[in-house]
Scaffold this motif. Sequence first.
Motif, PDB file in Angstrom:
ATOM      1  N   LYS A   1       0.815  -1.331  -0.064  1.00  0.00           N
ATOM      2  CA  LYS A   1      -0.019   0.028   0.151  1.00  0.00           C
ATOM      3  C   LYS A   1       0.363   1.203   0.105  1.00  0.00           C
ATOM      4  CE  LYS A   1      -4.420   1.821   2.225  1.00  0.00           C
ATOM      5  NZ  LYS A   1      -5.278   1.647   3.639  1.00  0.00           N
TER       6      LYS A   1
ATOM      7  N   GLU B   1     -14.450  -6.257  -2.735  1.00  0.00           N
ATOM      8  CA  GLU B   1     -13.711  -5.366  -2.379  1.00  0.00           C
ATOM      9  C   GLU B   1     -12.970  -6.548  -1.464  1.00  0.00           C
ATOM     10  OE1 GLU B   1     -11.941  -1.590   0.851  1.00  0.00           O
ATOM     11  OE2 GLU B   1     -14.594  -2.367   0.348  1.00  0.00           O
TER      12      GLU B   1
ATOM     13  N   ILE C   1      -1.896  -4.568  -0.516  1.00  0.00           N
ATOM     14  CA  ILE C   1      -3.293  -5.310  -0.906  1.00  0.00           C
ATOM     15  C   ILE C   1      -2.875  -5.996  -1.097  1.00  0.00           C
ATOM     16  CG2 ILE C   1      -5.083  -3.810  -2.512  1.00  0.00           C
ATOM     17  CD1 ILE C   1      -3.893  -1.254  -1.768  1.00  0.00           C
TER      18      ILE C   1
ATOM     19  N   ARG D   1      -9.537  -6.557  -2.955  1.00  0.00           N
ATOM     20  CA  ARG D   1      -8.642  -5.465  -2.381  1.00  0.00           C
ATOM     21  C   ARG D   1      -8.099  -5.142  -1.038  1.00  0.00           C
ATOM     22  NH1 ARG D   1      -7.415  -1.620  -4.720  1.00  0.00           N
ATOM     23  NH2 ARG D   1      -7.187   0.675  -2.798  1.00  0.00           N
TER      24      ARG D   1
ATOM     25  N   ASN E   1      -5.336  -8.884  -3.743  1.00  0.00           N
ATOM     26  CA  ASN E   1      -6.181  -9.167  -5.228  1.00  0.00           C
ATOM     27  C   ASN E   1      -6.407 -10.717  -5.072  1.00  0.00           C
ATOM     28  OD1 ASN E   1      -7.932  -9.859  -7.121  1.00  0.00           O
ATOM     29  ND2 ASN E   1      -7.439  -8.131  -8.107  1.00  0.00           N
TER      30      ASN E   1
ATOM     31  N   GLN F   1     -12.535  -4.404  -9.297  1.00  0.00           N
ATOM     32  CA  GLN F   1     -13.709  -4.606  -7.850  1.00  0.00           C
ATOM     33  C   GLN F   1     -15.034  -4.251  -8.965  1.00  0.00           C
ATOM     34  OE1 GLN F   1     -13.499  -1.768  -4.347  1.00  0.00           O
ATOM     35  NE2 GLN F   1     -15.302  -2.720  -3.571  1.00  0.00           N
TER      36      GLN F   1
END
Length: 404
Positions: free
Chosen positions: A213, A325, A256, A329, A258, A265
């Motif tokens: 991040k 999310e 983060i 994320r 995925n 998203q």
Amino acid sequence: MNYDVIIVGGGAAGFFTAINLAEHTPELRIAILERGKDVLSKVRVSGGGRCNVTHAEFIPNELTKNYPRGEKELKGPFHTFMTGDTMDWFDRRGVALKIEEDGRVFPVSDSSETIINCFLSETKRLGIKILTGHAVKHFDQIEEEWTIETSQGTFTATKLMIATGSNPKIWKILQDLGHKTIAAVPSLFTFNIKDSRIKALPGVVTNASVQVKNSKLSSEGPLLITHWGMSGPAILKLSAWGAIELNKNEYNFEIIVNWLQHYTQEEVLEMLKELKNQYPKQQLYTYAQFDLPKRLWQSLVLASGIQSDTRWADANKVQFRTLSEQLTRGIFKVNGKSTFKEEFVTAGGIDLKEVNFKTYESKKYQNLYFAGEVLNIDAITGGFNFQNAWTGAFIAAKAIASKE
């Protein structure tokens, strides 16, 4: 004791230098000085005891892309000696190698002892002296001769190879001689994460993309959930590329994740709506979607505030937004690191500007050579660090031999 060439460091780079040098010039008196009681200890534990010899990437410019530090400098050397040459080298000495699906190269025996036995038999055949328990205290060049003081006596040699990896005492001696070193920081480590979403999932593996991040650092590939957090190629690659930056953050940062790699998203949100229409009476929790491992899917469903008995038809927009999310994320707090098995790799070492990469000789001292991790070169996991060692050692051996 007088030798023509002394190699400090009884690891991969040291042995490879000695063997190739002795084959080029059999008349040379060559000794390997190792501070420990055993040689090739890192080779022994590599690849979980199988020894990940190299990686099946046969294009030099593509191979260099696996080195966070050293990418530019290795382009020339890899045109001289790289993966195919390594595999041929071992093949000619009776060590059969195999390429696994992910490109890693191992001995067919699946045992690092095969590589170690090869090196030991070659050094014996070539008359190379191996001196264990010789911790180097100091070395210096007087006129054209190197004097090396060890815990068991003093040696002299006309040529000196340093292949000691990240040994701070050796780095200090080199600094005293005027060489610049880049401070060592860990590379190739796993992330310590305490998070309820992954607490019950040790052993789960899935392909994911990971980003630090507020940073440009990112990686993708298999991600392994462990008892202490996250590991696997995706995390290890990230740790290598981010070795310096993450060290500055004292290994406290956020990532983060995925879990679906390339889906956004918004794309996932639309897909969830389609699933709602497709399976209205089915419970979300029961069947994993997006090819995710079932336990991971179920954990993320619960983390999204969706009960285990909720049907697709009953899930609302807020729950879908939260789930999308979590899937694309998910933010996880990293608090510390763990060394990747026994394969400790560091970023840092001799400043690459002070080395001639056509010969691996010091630009400050004649007849002083470097190979392996003593240089500020390191790679992601997968056999690339060994390939750096083989390449540097081979070129240095050739350069030393050409002076004889």
